[in-house]
Design a protein around this motif. Sequence first.
Motif, short mmCIF file in Angstrom:
data_model
loop_
_atom_site.label_atom_id
_atom_site.label_comp_id
_atom_site.label_asym_id
_atom_site.label_seq_id
_atom_site.Cartn_x
_atom_site.Cartn_y
_atom_site.Cartn_z
N LYS A 110 0.82 -1.22 0.00
CA LYS A 110 0.00 0.00 0.00
C LYS A 110 0.86 1.27 0.00
CE LYS A 110 -3.99 -2.20 2.05
NZ LYS A 110 -4.62 -2.62 3.29
N VAL A 111 2.08 1.15 0.55
CA VAL A 111 2.92 2.35 0.58
C VAL A 111 3.42 2.71 -0.81
CG1 VAL A 111 3.69 1.95 2.95
CG2 VAL A 111 5.12 1.16 1.07
N SER A 113 1.65 2.92 -3.67
CA SER A 113 0.76 3.87 -4.35
C SER A 113 0.86 5.26 -3.74
CB SER A 113 -0.68 3.37 -4.37
OG SER A 113 -0.99 2.79 -3.16
N ALA A 114 1.29 5.31 -2.47
CA ALA A 114 1.47 6.63 -1.86
C ALA A 114 2.85 7.20 -2.21
CB ALA A 114 1.32 6.52 -0.35
N SER A 115 3.60 6.49 -3.03
CA SER A 115 4.95 6.91 -3.45
C SER A 115 5.91 7.05 -2.29
CB SER A 115 4.93 8.23 -4.24
OG SER A 115 4.14 8.14 -5.36
N GLN A 116 5.58 6.45 -1.15
CA GLN A 116 6.38 6.70 0.05
C GLN A 116 7.78 6.09 0.02
OE1 GLN A 116 3.97 5.36 3.26
NE2 GLN A 116 2.65 7.16 3.20
N HIS A 173 5.24 16.72 -0.82
CA HIS A 173 3.98 16.01 -0.75
C HIS A 173 4.05 14.87 0.28
CE1 HIS A 173 0.34 13.97 -1.99
NE2 HIS A 173 1.04 12.88 -2.25
N LEU A 174 5.20 14.21 0.33
CA LEU A 174 5.37 13.07 1.25
C LEU A 174 5.80 13.54 2.64
CD1 LEU A 174 7.27 10.57 -1.09
CD2 LEU A 174 4.84 10.59 -0.51
N CYS A 401 3.51 11.38 -9.40
CA CYS A 401 2.52 10.32 -9.16
C CYS A 401 3.14 8.95 -9.41
CB CYS A 401 1.30 10.52 -10.07
SG CYS A 401 1.76 10.71 -11.78
N GLY A 403 3.95 6.48 -7.63
CA GLY A 403 3.37 5.31 -6.99
C GLY A 403 2.21 4.71 -7.76
N ASN A 404 1.61 5.49 -8.65
CA ASN A 404 0.49 4.96 -9.44
C ASN A 404 0.94 4.42 -10.78
OD1 ASN A 404 -1.44 5.57 -7.50
ND2 ASN A 404 -1.48 7.71 -8.16
#
Length: 479
Positions: A110-111, A113-116, A173-174, A401, A403-404
């Motif tokens: 899941k991290v 998609s948040a590009s973390q 953003h992060l 974007c 992470g997507n």
Amino acid sequence: MLFENFIRSMVMIENDEVLIKSRFVQVVEGGGNAIIWHSLFGNPKRVSVDTLDLLNIFSSPLSLNDFLNEYDIGENGIEVINDLAEAHYIIPNGFDERAHLETITQEHEKVISASQLARRLDLKLTEECNFRCKYCIHFKSLDISDRINNPEKFMSWEIAKHAVDEYVLLMKHLDKKVSRITFSGGEVLLTWDILERVVLYYKERYEFDYPCSYAIITNASLITVEIAKKLKEYQISVASSIDGLEQVNDLVRITKSGSGTFNRIVCGLDNLKDQGVPVDMCITVTDDNFPYIDERMVDWAVERGMDHLRFTPDTINLFNIPVQELVIWLLKLRAYGKTKGVDVTGGWHRPFSNFNDSALDKLCGYCTPICGDTISVSPAGLIYGCCYNTNSIGSIKQIGCLGNEKKYREMICDNVVGRRRECFDCEIEGQCIGGCSITRESSTDASNPKVTQMCELHRQMTRELLLEELTNWNSDIFK
Ligand code: SF4
Ligand code: SF4
């Protein structure tokens, strides 16, 4: 009882649940002790042979109650069993560890998609180099890469600035407060003007809010006194290479016209030394220079005030040196380095280092770029996981974007522990995790013998380093 509580919390089993030693348990024994690890989850531990014997009792399914009735192990023994279960060396019979890992991995994903996972910007400033080392990973990967079609061999200021701006936007953003920019090539100092402009631009515009560390990989031949002073001033870390002393280096590390490079490299290193800039040195080992490199290389490093040397066997070209011979040779240099205060490592050390992390805690891959840590931008403004990867995963417009992006996600998801089918049941599956992606990409032949050779090297070296750990007991890996 501690053990029962633990097991219940882990998989909700009953007291009379039948237990068994995990089939993923691996062992290295030496000097009356052993190191055991779980080849999927890691968790290495140093144990006595008594503990090993205790663990082996569970080689056949046995309920905890039956075990306690049959063996008088006392309070300490219960604690030991608790530890073994906590590390997943003992599991409920039938417990599917791969399925368990897959569930956890899907959570960790899941991290993405948040590009973390993105932390570092790498600017591949040029595809060009003034050297033509015989084994060059850069030119070999370029030849089979989608980068070969790009006529731009040098990064423009516009691309560099765009990449930096997008990268900082992503960091903002992060909510990440520290950033890292590395410069790679080819030879980065062919584009010193762009490199310096990027650093000055970042310092003026972003440094206050987002402190940044910088690093370059260079062949050192273009490091003048002026450049050395600037590297010092900007606090840019330097990694460089030399492939032996004098004529030995010049067997493999040569210029475009085929002449030796040793003196030019040393001149650059001297300029760095005079300015007090430390260098992280790498020696690539090939069939050509292997017979001539020995402890004198370590002595050379000591004379230059270095405390770390990386000996890296050629990552992409098959070598004729028997792996066993190479392993013994590396261990000898490593042992000698220790007596001189020089830490000798290399890519072969990575699976061992990866014992620091467990796939139960985070997404684990062979190296950080394959885990999405790095946004490497080519001169054309395309993004790669590592600057030597052959296929782009997007363009700089997509940094925000990332992470997507399907290709970015696939790069990570396909290369984490438990996902590489060809590595299933390897004793270091969770630590090597498919090895270097550049080695795999270096051949279109599915049976790529270079991969097999590197597998053997990784497995043998990991066992040897574990044995070394058993005798020296000096790392933070084993709690
Ligand atoms: S210096 Fe580096 S990029 Fe240049 S030819 Fe040698 S290995 Fe390749
Ligand atoms: S690449 Fe080879 S050594 Fe590494 S995990 Fe896979 S099978 Fe094991």
